[in-house]
Design a protein around this motif. Structure first.
Motif, mmCIF file in Angstrom:
data_model
loop_
_atom_site.group_PDB
_atom_site.id
_atom_site.type_symbol
_atom_site.label_atom_id
_atom_site.label_comp_id
_atom_site.label_asym_id
_atom_site.label_seq_id
_atom_site.Cartn_x
_atom_site.Cartn_y
_atom_site.Cartn_z
ATOM 1 N N UNK A 123 0.807 -1.229 0.000
ATOM 2 C CA UNK A 123 0.000 0.000 0.000
ATOM 3 C C UNK A 123 0.834 1.271 0.000
ATOM 4 N N UNK A 124 2.046 1.200 0.529
ATOM 5 C CA UNK A 124 2.886 2.406 0.630
ATOM 6 C C UNK A 124 3.675 2.685 -0.637
ATOM 7 N N UNK A 125 3.819 1.704 -1.515
ATOM 8 C CA UNK A 125 4.637 1.902 -2.717
ATOM 9 C C UNK A 125 3.849 1.750 -4.022
ATOM 10 N N UNK A 126 2.606 1.295 -3.942
ATOM 11 C CA UNK A 126 1.832 1.056 -5.164
ATOM 12 C C UNK A 126 1.665 2.321 -5.993
ATOM 13 N N UNK A 127 1.495 3.457 -5.327
ATOM 14 C CA UNK A 127 1.314 4.722 -6.044
ATOM 15 C C UNK A 127 2.546 5.055 -6.877
ATOM 16 N N UNK A 128 3.737 4.694 -6.380
ATOM 17 C CA UNK A 128 4.967 4.997 -7.114
ATOM 18 C C UNK A 128 5.102 4.093 -8.338
ATOM 19 N N UNK A 129 4.643 2.847 -8.220
ATOM 20 C CA UNK A 129 4.669 1.963 -9.371
ATOM 21 C C UNK A 129 3.810 2.496 -10.508
ATOM 22 N N UNK A 130 2.606 2.956 -10.167
ATOM 23 C CA UNK A 130 1.706 3.527 -11.172
ATOM 24 C C UNK A 130 2.287 4.812 -11.741
ATOM 25 N N UNK A 131 2.892 5.614 -10.880
ATOM 26 C CA UNK A 131 3.472 6.889 -11.313
ATOM 27 C C UNK A 131 4.620 6.668 -12.288
#
Length: 265
Positions: A123-131
């Motif tokens: 949950x803490x790194x998923x946004x960076x993968x999408x970004x």
């Protein structure tokens, strides 16, 4: 179309029922009291800020590098633009497999802890993968536009600045940036809109997970409409999103510097 959407947002229609009742602003009241809605909006704003900053900086750096290559930049520009013509869903699915199956073994072999696990699994790194995926595909068009802006700057201005003793930073600040302001302003607006309405990447890569960590407003609207039978509420949420995008775009134009080359104001 918008009149119909506004009307449906004022009803209790489930999306499939033949009859429905007019309930006024109850859907909007529900939306404004929904914690998931605020979490989704917060995610969108956080994602949008990172996307705008990342897109502008990366595109500008790449454009500056390509501008130094001269005629050979045509080849590299064509190669770099290839991701822009690919489907968003296709790109998302490809990168999903890379994050899941390709990168973790490489991370383990190199002893890189953060690369040993899929960025999309936390949950803490998923946004960076999408970004990362969004930036990989989304920087192509801004780079071409900024490169065109760089090539439109008259060479005699740089020559005059050099004669006056200006260094590289002073020439970039006082000559290059004013020519790029209109392009940057447009890119900020379009990238902001893209960040606030992001859907394809998330749906293809995480579907809003893990643990609703990447549940953007677009994903929430989709789930309410297609999975939870809250079609009228999802329409109300989409109207709220429309207002937010309009306000943000208006404020972006207002607070952005509009001074162009040749203006004295």
């Amino acid at each position: 179309v918008y009149k119909r959407q506004v009307y449906y947002s004022l009803t209790n229609w489930t999306g499939i029922s033949k009859t429905f009742d007019f309930i006024g602003l109850k859907n909007y009241a529900t939306v404004l009291q929904d914690k998931r809605f605020y979490n989704a909006i917060f995610f969108n704003f956080k994602y949008t800020i990172c996307l705008v900053i990342g897109t502008i900086l990366l595109s500008l750096l790449i454009a500056l590098a390509l501008n130094q290559l001269g005629k050979s930049s045509t080849f590299f520009r064509s190669v770099y633009f290839i991701p822009a013509v690919l489907s968003l869903v296709t790109v998302g699915l490809i990168w999903n497999e890379l994050f899941l199956r390709a990168f973790p073994p490489i991370g383990e072999a190199l002893g890189i802890e953060w690369l040993s696990n899929s960025l999309l699994g936390s949950p803490s790194t998923a946004i960076f993968g999408i970004l990362i995926v969004n930036l990989w595909q989304g920087c192509a068009t801004p780079t071409v536009l900024l490169l065109a802006g760089l090539q439109s700057v008259p060479a005699d201005l740089y020559e005059a600045a050099t004669i006056d003793g200006a260094n590289a930073w002073q020439k970039f600040k006082n000559i290059t940036i004013p020519f790029l302001i209109p392009i940057v302003t447009m890119l900020v607006i379009t990238t902001t809109k893209g960040g606030l309405t992001i859907f394809d990447y998330i749906q293809a890569m995480t579907a809003g997970g893990p643990a609703q960590a990447t549940e953007a407003i677009g994903i929430l609207i989709y789930r309410h409409a297609m999975s939870e039978g809250k079609f009228a509420q999802s329409v109300a949420e989409s109207m709220c999103l429309f207002v937010i995008v309009a306000i943000v775009s208006f404020l972006t134009i207002k607070i952005s510097s509009k001074k162009e080359v040749g203006d004295d104001t």
